[in-house]
Scaffold this motif. Structure first.
Motif, short mmCIF file in Angstrom:
data_model
loop_
_atom_site.label_atom_id
_atom_site.label_comp_id
_atom_site.label_asym_id
_atom_site.label_seq_id
_atom_site.Cartn_x
_atom_site.Cartn_y
_atom_site.Cartn_z
N SER A 138 0.83 -1.21 0.00
CA SER A 138 0.00 0.00 0.00
C SER A 138 0.86 1.26 0.00
CB SER A 138 -0.93 0.02 1.22
OG SER A 138 -1.75 -1.12 1.24
N ASP A 139 2.04 1.15 0.60
CA ASP A 139 2.94 2.30 0.69
C ASP A 139 3.97 2.32 -0.43
OD1 ASP A 139 1.81 3.30 3.07
OD2 ASP A 139 2.96 1.87 4.27
N ALA A 140 3.89 1.35 -1.34
CA ALA A 140 4.93 1.20 -2.36
C ALA A 140 5.08 2.44 -3.24
CB ALA A 140 4.64 -0.02 -3.22
N SER A 141 3.96 3.03 -3.64
CA SER A 141 4.02 4.20 -4.54
C SER A 141 4.75 5.36 -3.88
CB SER A 141 2.61 4.62 -4.94
OG SER A 141 1.99 3.62 -5.70
N VAL B 70 7.36 -6.42 -7.63
CA VAL B 70 7.06 -7.85 -7.55
C VAL B 70 6.07 -8.12 -6.43
CG1 VAL B 70 8.02 -10.12 -7.04
CG2 VAL B 70 9.25 -8.57 -8.58
N LEU B 71 6.32 -7.52 -5.27
CA LEU B 71 5.41 -7.72 -4.14
C LEU B 71 4.00 -7.21 -4.47
CD1 LEU B 71 7.60 -6.70 -1.06
CD2 LEU B 71 6.87 -9.00 -1.70
N LYS B 72 3.94 -6.07 -5.14
CA LYS B 72 2.63 -5.50 -5.50
C LYS B 72 1.91 -6.39 -6.48
CE LYS B 72 0.68 -0.93 -6.03
NZ LYS B 72 0.97 0.52 -6.20
N SER B 73 2.66 -6.94 -7.43
CA SER B 73 2.06 -7.85 -8.42
C SER B 73 1.52 -9.10 -7.74
CB SER B 73 3.09 -8.20 -9.48
OG SER B 73 2.60 -9.17 -10.37
N GLN B 74 2.30 -9.61 -6.81
CA GLN B 74 1.87 -10.82 -6.10
C GLN B 74 0.62 -10.57 -5.26
OE1 GLN B 74 5.45 -11.72 -3.95
NE2 GLN B 74 6.30 -13.00 -5.59
N SER B 75 0.56 -9.39 -4.62
CA SER B 75 -0.60 -9.09 -3.78
C SER B 75 -1.86 -8.91 -4.64
CB SER B 75 -0.35 -7.81 -2.96
OG SER B 75 -0.28 -6.67 -3.80
N ASN B 76 -1.68 -8.42 -5.86
CA ASN B 76 -2.83 -8.24 -6.76
C ASN B 76 -3.39 -9.57 -7.26
OD1 ASN B 76 -2.73 -5.45 -6.57
ND2 ASN B 76 -1.42 -5.21 -8.36
#
Length: 273
Positions: free
Chosen positions: A233-236, A265-271
């Motif tokens: 959530s804080d990635a951006s 990668v983490l964001k893609s996995q969470s999606n």
């Protein structure tokens, strides 16, 4: 062919010549030659402190399949007269996550005269992940050495639970070192304080290159171990800060981009969940 090469390197380990032994140990680690472990264990008794250190480090990489014999041998090395050797053995016990070493490592953290060893002990207690070490880690937050407190702060985030958050805030308020404060904020974030990331990112605004490097290491560790649930959530926001950092310190661009890539990668996995 590889077995022949490994056998030759093992012979060099037994040569008694420190330079040959050190080079052989490096190559054995590169080749992931765990068959060399029995010979490397013998090198822990070398009269040369450099070889004892190199052997201890090698066992951290190769000793997983013989964890009991390797772990007990490394524990014996924690009383070595040379601080470099004690530190190397401590690090390897953490890499191997050898939990029976916890009491000995706690003793080093509280009592060893060398800051290098105490710092290694603080880091290893985080690697071991045993909540029973929490009181010792709390005590170590009073250590006079900045590096020891930094590693201790990181380990508190790995070992602690959310009920530790008020104590971490108390440490932040009484701490002078920016590096230690940053580690404590990261520990708070790991333990569920979602606002801690905003405070952590503000450290980048006025950081010099040395502090910025420390901050990148802290972010990298948050992504690699005990990953906070809110980091995607804080990635951006994190990526925006890192992109600005690259303009100030171009030499840090590679490190920054590696973190940005891992976040993607983490964001893609969470999606996908």
């Amino acid at each position: 062919m590889q077995d022949t090469r490994i056998n030759k390197l093992i012979e060099k380990c037994a040569s008694g010549e420190p330079k040959e032994q050190a080079l052989a140990l490096q190559e054995l680690v590169k080749m992931k030659a765990d068959s060399a472990v029995p010979v490397i264990l013998e090198l822990l008794h070398s009269s040369d402190e450099g070889i004892r250190f190199c052997a201890a480090e090698a066992l951290g990489d190769l000793g997983e399949n013989e964890i009991e014999s390797v772990g007990s041998a490394l524990i014996n090395l924690l009383v070595d007269p040379k601080e470099l050797v004690r530190s190397g053995a401590t690090d390897s016990l953490g890499i191997l996550a050898y939990k029976p070493a916890r009491d000995s490592i706690e003793s080093l953290l509280l009592n060893d005269s060398a800051p290098l060893v105490r710092a290694s002990a603080a880091e290893t207690l985080g690697d071991l992940g045993d909540p029973d070490a929490l009181d010792t880690l709390k005590s170590a937050m009073q250590d006079p050495d900045e590096a020891v407190r930094s590693y201790t702060a990181n380990s508190l985030g790995l070992v602690g639970k959310p009920d530790l958050l008020p104590q971490l805030q108390t440490y932040i308020e009484s701490e002078d070192s920016l590096e230690v404060k940053a580690e404590l904020l990261a520990a708070k974030y790991r333990l569920g304080d979602t606002e801690a990331m905003k405070s952590l990112l503000t450290f980048f605004e006025n950081a010099d290159e040395d502090l910025a490097t420390v901050m990148l290491n802290i972010l990298g560790d948050l992504i690699d171990r005990k990953i906070p649930l809110t980091i995607t959530s804080d990635a951006s926001e994190i990526c925006q800060v890192l992109n600005l950092l690259e303009k100030r310190f171009p030499l840090l661009a590679h490190h920054s981009q590696s973190i940005i890539a891992k976040l993607a990668v983490l964001k893609s996995q969470s999606n996908q969940v």
